[in-house]
Write a protein that holds these residues in place. Structure first.
Motif, short mmCIF file in Angstrom:
data_model
loop_
_atom_site.label_atom_id
_atom_site.label_comp_id
_atom_site.label_asym_id
_atom_site.label_seq_id
_atom_site.Cartn_x
_atom_site.Cartn_y
_atom_site.Cartn_z
N ASP A 30 0.86 -1.18 0.00
CA ASP A 30 0.00 0.00 0.00
C ASP A 30 0.90 1.24 0.00
OD1 ASP A 30 -2.20 1.60 0.04
OD2 ASP A 30 -2.81 1.12 2.07
N ALA A 31 1.76 1.30 -1.00
CA ALA A 31 2.80 2.33 -1.04
C ALA A 31 2.49 3.43 -2.04
CB ALA A 31 4.15 1.68 -1.37
N ASP A 60 8.20 7.36 5.31
CA ASP A 60 7.70 8.67 5.71
C ASP A 60 6.41 9.06 5.00
OD1 ASP A 60 9.71 9.22 7.51
OD2 ASP A 60 10.74 10.69 6.24
N MET A 61 5.63 9.86 5.72
CA MET A 61 4.44 10.51 5.16
C MET A 61 4.89 11.92 4.81
SD MET A 61 1.71 9.24 8.07
CE MET A 61 2.80 9.67 9.45
N PHE A 62 4.63 12.35 3.60
CA PHE A 62 5.09 13.66 3.14
C PHE A 62 4.02 14.75 3.31
CE2 PHE A 62 8.17 11.62 -0.15
CZ PHE A 62 8.99 11.20 0.87
N LEU A 89 11.36 1.07 9.67
CA LEU A 89 10.87 2.41 9.36
C LEU A 89 11.92 3.14 8.54
CD1 LEU A 89 9.52 3.36 12.91
CD2 LEU A 89 8.24 2.36 11.00
N ALA A 90 11.50 3.82 7.48
CA ALA A 90 12.44 4.51 6.61
C ALA A 90 12.03 5.95 6.38
CB ALA A 90 12.55 3.78 5.27
N GLY A 91 13.02 6.83 6.40
CA GLY A 91 12.80 8.22 6.05
C GLY A 91 13.32 9.19 7.10
N GLY A 130 3.68 3.80 2.73
CA GLY A 130 4.41 5.05 2.80
C GLY A 130 3.98 5.97 1.68
N SER A 131 4.45 7.20 1.73
CA SER A 131 4.12 8.15 0.68
C SER A 131 4.77 7.74 -0.63
CB SER A 131 4.59 9.56 1.07
OG SER A 131 3.69 10.13 1.99
N ARG A 132 4.16 8.12 -1.70
CA ARG A 132 4.57 7.77 -3.05
C ARG A 132 6.06 8.05 -3.27
NH1 ARG A 132 5.31 4.91 -5.34
NH2 ARG A 132 6.02 4.92 -7.43
N GLY A 133 6.54 9.18 -2.78
CA GLY A 133 7.92 9.59 -2.99
C GLY A 133 8.95 8.68 -2.33
N MET A 134 8.52 7.83 -1.41
CA MET A 134 9.44 6.90 -0.76
C MET A 134 9.79 5.70 -1.66
SD MET A 134 10.43 8.10 2.15
CE MET A 134 11.23 6.64 2.81
#
Length: 143
Positions: A30-31, A60-62, A89-91, A130-134
Motif C-alpha cells: 500500500d505504497a 515517511d508521510m510527506f 521504518l524509513a525516512g 508510505g508516501s509515493r515519494g518513498m
C-alpha cells in the motif's frame, strides 16, 4: 449480477492495497500514498489479522508541515501498542522519532534496501506503506 462479478473480480494494482506473494513472504503493498489517517487505519486493520509473523515496513508521510515529527511519532506509538515480529521504518521523519530498540530505523529508502539486500526476510506477512515519494515498491525484489 454484473456489478457483483466485477467487484468480486477486482484486483488492486498500482501499489494500492495490493496482495503480493513472493517466494519468501506475503505482502500487502500500500505504497501509493500515506497520511496519518490512512497510515493509522492500515496499521489498525493489519494488526487485527491473526498471523504470528506480521511485519511492517513503513516510509515517511510527506507534506505534513510543522506537524510532521509529531504525526510520525504518533504512528510509532501506535505500532508500539501492536504485536509485530519486525518493524522497519524509513525516512528522515521516522528517523527523528523516539523508537524502541527493536524497531529498525533507516534514514532513507537506499539504506533500507541495502539492509534488506544483506538480510533475508522470510516467512512474514508484511504491510508496506508510505508516501509515493518513498518508492517502497522498489523493496519488493528483496522480499
Amino acid at each position: 449480477l454484473k456489478m457483483q462479478t466485477s467487484i468480486e473480480g477486482y484486483k488492486p494494482s498500482n501499489n494500492r492495497s495490493q496482495f503480493i506473494r513472493t517466494p519468501n513472504n506475503r505482502i500487502l503493498m500500500d505504497a501509493y500514498n500515506a497520511n496519518p489517517t490512512s497510515m493509522a487505519a492500515s496499521l489498525n486493520s493489519f494488526g487485527k489479522i491473526n498471523d504470528p509473523s506480521k511485519a511492517v515496513i513503513l516510509g515517511d508521510m510527506f507534506e505534513l508541515g510543522e506537524a510532521s515529527v509529531e504525526e510520525h511519532q504518533k504512528i510509532v506509538e501506535l505500532i508500539k501498542s501492536m504485536d509485530f515480529s519486525l518493524v522497519l521504518l524509513a525516512g528522515a521523519q521516522f528517523s527523528k522519532c523516539k523508537c524502541p530498540d527493536n524497531f529498525l530505523i533507516f534514514g532513507d529508502n537506499g539504506s533500507l534496501k541495502e539492509y534488506l539486500g544483506n538480510k533475508t526476510v522470510k516467512g512474514h506477512f508484511i504491510l508496506i506503506k508510505g508516501s509515493r515519494g518513498m518508492k517502497l515498491e522498489s523493496l519488493l525484489e528483496l522480499l
